[in-house]
Enzyme design. Sequence first.
Site, PDB file in Angstrom:
ATOM      1  N   SER B 138       0.828  -1.209   0.000  1.00 18.65           N
ATOM      2  CA  SER B 138       0.000   0.000   0.000  1.00 18.65           C
ATOM      3  C   SER B 138       0.856   1.249   0.000  1.00 18.65           C
ATOM      4  O   SER B 138       1.963   1.270   0.556  1.00 18.65           O
ATOM      5  CB  SER B 138      -0.898   0.015   1.236  1.00 18.65           C
ATOM      6  OG  SER B 138      -1.547   1.259   1.340  1.00 18.65           O
ATOM      7  N   TYR B 151      -1.741   0.358  10.256  1.00 13.76           N
ATOM      8  CA  TYR B 151      -1.871  -0.310   8.956  1.00 13.76           C
ATOM      9  C   TYR B 151      -0.658   0.006   8.080  1.00 13.76           C
ATOM     10  O   TYR B 151      -0.043  -0.884   7.484  1.00 13.76           O
ATOM     11  CB  TYR B 151      -3.161   0.185   8.289  1.00 13.76           C
ATOM     12  CG  TYR B 151      -3.373  -0.237   6.861  1.00 13.76           C
ATOM     13  CD1 TYR B 151      -3.815  -1.519   6.541  1.00 13.76           C
ATOM     14  CD2 TYR B 151      -3.186   0.671   5.807  1.00 13.76           C
ATOM     15  CE1 TYR B 151      -4.038  -1.889   5.230  1.00 13.76           C
ATOM     16  CE2 TYR B 151      -3.410   0.300   4.491  1.00 13.76           C
ATOM     17  CZ  TYR B 151      -3.836  -0.980   4.201  1.00 13.76           C
ATOM     18  OH  TYR B 151      -4.061  -1.343   2.895  1.00 13.76           O
TER      19      TYR B 151
END
Lengths: 444, 247
Positions: B138, B151
Amino acid sequence: MTELSGWGRYPRHETELISAGTPAAIPSLLAERTGLIARGRGRAYGDAAIGDQTTLGSCQLNRMRSFDPVSGRLTVEAGVQLADILAVFVPRGFFPPVVPGTKFVTVGGMIAADVHGKNHHRVGGFGNHVEEMTLALPSGETVVCSRSRNTELFEATVGGMGLTGVIVEATFCLRPIETGWMRQHTVVAGNLDEAISALSASASASYSVAWIDCLALGPSLGRSLIYAAEHASVRHVESLRPGAELFPSSRRGRVSVPIDLPPFALGRVSVSAFNELYFRAGVITSGYPFLVPWDPYFFPLDGIGDWNRIYGRRGFVQYQCVIPISAARSTLGEILERITRVGTGSFLAVLKQLGPSSGLLSFPREGYTLALDLPVSRDVLQLLNELDEIVVAAGGRLYLAKDARQSPETFMAGYPHLARFQDLRRALGADGHLVSKLSARLNI
Amino acid sequence: MQVQKSVLIVGGTSDIGRATALAYAQAGWRVLLAARNEDAARRNADDIAIRAEGNVSVHLLDILETTGFSAFVDSLPVLPDTVVCVVGELGDQAQAQVDLSHATLVLRTNFEGPALLLGLFAERFAARGSGTLVGVSSVAGDRGRASNYVYGSAKAGFTAFLSGLRNRLAPAGIKVVTTKPGFVRTRMTAGMKLPLVLTAEPDEVARAIIAAAELKGRDVVYVRGIWWMVMTIICGIPERIFKRLRI
């Protein structure tokens, strides 16, 4: 809360918008709420797919479940788009039994509106071809219904506008085609009488439809082009277009309307000019058969993305009625004349012959159906109220999937099985539980 | 006759996993879907098999049950040519700040599980002398930010792991691809207001994965090029300024 409207962008309503991720999630979503209706791709024109309180989006229910290449039998979840079915199966030589005028609809929506195609006079509506469906009822129960099982529920759900339960899955048969081409025949009709005669004469064709130039007046009122077509065989393609691919690929929307057009864009002069060109192009090709790929034949407007925006921010209504055969000529003539006199022009109107009806609330019945788009204004809404009276007097009715404005009285007069439908709804506990803005407006 | 290639999609019930599996199946690959929920995986597998007329099978795997990984790899009918790991858990940053078990779940799901599993496949691929590994990481891993650093840090770890793996295995002919999708319109982001130009559709991510892994042989891919620019700028901001920003 989210503001939702149908394809016509009129009316707009606030509603809670939720989404079912899996078929298994539907019963509990249904149990927790009242005033709910399922929504597919939002292609109903008016308020049919807007929940009175909650709207249940079905687009994630988009899995194909099984397919038998021998029989063509396909089972899909209700949120599967017709466009997906076409993209997957046309290249393999299969075509849906019935397709409406846009491929951006879901199978659930096609059943709920019992959509008809250019072949209704031959094969009936889409509901006619549904063999079986799985329905989540307001009680939390999930049932399978077909013509031999839970028969009444089946008949009420076909054309039932989502008011009997949430359609979860459906099974129907695709039909074999040799090619992805349509062998089309164009007939020119100078007026409405000729158009109706031509449609009736082309009733043996698999598909037929008339596009009326709404702005032709006086003796040429109802001037139209009748497109009759068959799925082309390999032999036809080889002789008419040697070397062509047998299955032309589905095109992507090439152009789209990026903004809401201002009101003058649909002025009489521009629309007339468009229609004149359109009509002349049709006349040139009339008389002899030629080949058209399936996509532009069935879905001419799908090539223009967001075409609903040409009517501007105020939106538009589509007026679609069906008139029994005996009264069709005079009544449709009167309706067309009233609309052309106002001159707030639809580009074109569509005229089609329909066969017998199927579901309790299905729109189609034997007769001729006329559909045209009109921009929303006070004058137009007033005009349509007057047209409703003409339709009712002729024993006709209006299509719920297009409707945004008819009165409960007009609706009741046109749908003789309404009481049976309402009884079933009470028995199911759907009354008050499954409610769209449309059903609330029409007291269904 | 050419032998049919096979791909294992880890995270076969996610929207990106589904789109990627479908894209591989349409390209003629045999598809193995690994997922925790059998019904959901079966639902995707049937759909893909119909749409692509392909061969799709389901294999149960819990990305947090790392001790079962070896047995899982052994249980597969073939050692796949390509493994794509799309597993991800955005979690809730605010909750992760105070709830250690939630933070652990986010860290393990985004880093530990995917890294260990791909590491295991890397060993098998090295022994065979061929294979491609694709990790969906990501842009959140490019620089830790207040809004999603739990995250983001797990993804950063995953990105670093893939980078090291690539560095180590390149001489052996094993390809390792890192994909950074940016925003994607999926169930994970449902309900968020996402900027249009920065948001990809799942099938766009799928096409980018296939292009990078099977066609162009790229190493690190931002699905939308604009993300490379955005993240280059964000990473270029000096820390003493960055720490006061809210982006």
